[in-house]
Design a protein around this motif. Sequence first.
Motif, PDB file in Angstrom:
ATOM      1  N   ALA A  28       1.468  19.115  -4.651  1.00  0.00           N
ATOM      2  CA  ALA A  28       0.250  19.375  -3.875  1.00  0.00           C
ATOM      3  C   ALA A  28      -0.891  18.467  -4.330  1.00  0.00           C
ATOM      4  N   ILE A  29      -1.057  18.317  -5.628  1.00  0.00           N
ATOM      5  CA  ILE A  29      -2.102  17.439  -6.159  1.00  0.00           C
ATOM      6  C   ILE A  29      -1.844  15.994  -5.747  1.00  0.00           C
ATOM      7  N   GLY A  30      -0.598  15.571  -5.831  1.00  0.00           N
ATOM      8  CA  GLY A  30      -0.245  14.211  -5.434  1.00  0.00           C
ATOM      9  C   GLY A  30      -0.495  13.950  -3.960  1.00  0.00           C
ATOM     10  N   CYS A  31      -0.142  14.912  -3.112  1.00  0.00           N
ATOM     11  CA  CYS A  31      -0.374  14.752  -1.669  1.00  0.00           C
ATOM     12  C   CYS A  31      -1.865  14.711  -1.365  1.00  0.00           C
ATOM     13  N   PHE A  32      -2.644  15.571  -2.020  1.00  0.00           N
ATOM     14  CA  PHE A  32      -4.092  15.549  -1.823  1.00  0.00           C
ATOM     15  C   PHE A  32      -4.673  14.217  -2.283  1.00  0.00           C
ATOM     16  N   ASN A  33      -4.194  13.724  -3.405  1.00  0.00           N
ATOM     17  CA  ASN A  33      -4.651  12.443  -3.936  1.00  0.00           C
ATOM     18  C   ASN A  33      -4.346  11.315  -2.954  1.00  0.00           C
ATOM     19  N   ALA A  34      -3.129  11.298  -2.422  1.00  0.00           N
ATOM     20  CA  ALA A  34      -2.738  10.260  -1.461  1.00  0.00           C
ATOM     21  C   ALA A  34      -3.572  10.367  -0.186  1.00  0.00           C
ATOM     22  N   VAL A  67       1.906  10.158  -5.371  1.00  0.00           N
ATOM     23  CA  VAL A  67       2.521  11.478  -5.166  1.00  0.00           C
ATOM     24  C   VAL A  67       3.579  11.737  -6.238  1.00  0.00           C
ATOM     25  N   ALA A  68       4.365  10.727  -6.562  1.00  0.00           N
ATOM     26  CA  ALA A  68       5.486  10.909  -7.488  1.00  0.00           C
ATOM     27  C   ALA A  68       5.040  11.217  -8.910  1.00  0.00           C
ATOM     28  N   ILE A  69       4.016  10.543  -9.388  1.00  0.00           N
ATOM     29  CA  ILE A  69       3.608  10.713 -10.791  1.00  0.00           C
ATOM     30  C   ILE A  69       3.119  12.138 -11.077  1.00  0.00           C
ATOM     31  N   PRO A  70       2.190  12.710 -10.276  1.00  0.00           N
ATOM     32  CA  PRO A  70       1.793  14.092 -10.563  1.00  0.00           C
ATOM     33  C   PRO A  70       2.954  15.088 -10.416  1.00  0.00           C
ATOM     34  N   THR A  71       3.860  14.816  -9.468  1.00  0.00           N
ATOM     35  CA  THR A  71       5.014  15.702  -9.283  1.00  0.00           C
ATOM     36  C   THR A  71       5.908  15.677 -10.517  1.00  0.00           C
ATOM     37  N   MET A 103       0.828  -1.196   0.000  1.00  0.00           N
ATOM     38  CA  MET A 103       0.000   0.000   0.000  1.00  0.00           C
ATOM     39  C   MET A 103       0.871   1.257   0.000  1.00  0.00           C
ATOM     40  N   MET A 104       1.987   1.223   0.730  1.00  0.00           N
ATOM     41  CA  MET A 104       2.839   2.407   0.784  1.00  0.00           C
ATOM     42  C   MET A 104       3.448   2.711  -0.586  1.00  0.00           C
ATOM     43  N   GLY A 105       3.714   1.679  -1.373  1.00  0.00           N
ATOM     44  CA  GLY A 105       4.230   1.906  -2.714  1.00  0.00           C
ATOM     45  C   GLY A 105       3.222   2.621  -3.593  1.00  0.00           C
ATOM     46  N   LEU A 106       1.955   2.250  -3.456  1.00  0.00           N
ATOM     47  CA  LEU A 106       0.910   2.927  -4.230  1.00  0.00           C
ATOM     48  C   LEU A 106       0.776   4.387  -3.823  1.00  0.00           C
ATOM     49  N   ILE A 107       0.906   4.653  -2.537  1.00  0.00           N
ATOM     50  CA  ILE A 107       0.829   6.032  -2.062  1.00  0.00           C
ATOM     51  C   ILE A 107       2.003   6.836  -2.608  1.00  0.00           C
ATOM     52  N   GLY A 108       3.182   6.229  -2.598  1.00  0.00           N
ATOM     53  CA  GLY A 108       4.355   6.911  -3.145  1.00  0.00           C
ATOM     54  C   GLY A 108       4.200   7.253  -4.606  1.00  0.00           C
ATOM     55  N   TRP A 109       3.694   6.296  -5.376  1.00  0.00           N
ATOM     56  CA  TRP A 109       3.487   6.560  -6.798  1.00  0.00           C
ATOM     57  C   TRP A 109       2.399   7.597  -7.036  1.00  0.00           C
ATOM     58  N   HIS A 133      -6.559  11.639   0.174  1.00  0.00           N
ATOM     59  CA  HIS A 133      -7.931  11.229  -0.141  1.00  0.00           C
ATOM     60  C   HIS A 133      -8.033   9.705  -0.207  1.00  0.00           C
ATOM     61  N   TRP A 134      -7.077   9.057  -0.848  1.00  0.00           N
ATOM     62  CA  TRP A 134      -7.089   7.607  -1.003  1.00  0.00           C
ATOM     63  C   TRP A 134      -6.931   6.913   0.344  1.00  0.00           C
ATOM     64  N   VAL A 135      -6.012   7.390   1.177  1.00  0.00           N
ATOM     65  CA  VAL A 135      -5.793   6.784   2.492  1.00  0.00           C
ATOM     66  C   VAL A 135      -7.031   6.966   3.371  1.00  0.00           C
ATOM     67  N   THR A 136      -7.645   8.130   3.322  1.00  0.00           N
ATOM     68  CA  THR A 136      -8.867   8.372   4.096  1.00  0.00           C
ATOM     69  C   THR A 136      -9.981   7.438   3.657  1.00  0.00           C
ATOM     70  N   LYS A 137     -10.139   7.244   2.363  1.00  0.00           N
ATOM     71  CA  LYS A 137     -11.171   6.345   1.841  1.00  0.00           C
ATOM     72  C   LYS A 137     -10.913   4.913   2.283  1.00  0.00           C
ATOM     73  N   GLU A 138      -9.664   4.472   2.203  1.00  0.00           N
ATOM     74  CA  GLU A 138      -9.326   3.115   2.627  1.00  0.00           C
ATOM     75  C   GLU A 138      -9.528   2.932   4.134  1.00  0.00           C
TER      76      GLU A 138
END
Length: 69
Positions: free
Chosen positions: A43-49, A9-13, A1-7, A51-56
């Motif tokens: 910022a978009i990547g952090c918000f995305n991560a 953030v990394a991809i939009p950056t 799961m941490m790898g998905l969170i990293g990606w 949001h995803w962690v909160t949903k999970e």
Amino acid sequence: MMGLIGWSVAIPTLLGAALGLWLDRHYPGRHAWTLALLVAGLAIGCFNAWHWVTKEDKAMRDEREDGDE
């Protein structure tokens, strides 16, 4: 799961930085697009991560509550 969170953030950056580099090469000006879009992508990547962690987390709590009944 941490790898998905990293990606997530990394991809939009990286996309923001790439777009900024392209804009700086083709439309040079007073302001650096690279830095601005890198920060925007981060910022978009952090918000995305977030949001995803909160949903999970909510899904895990709901599942746990359903199991207690």
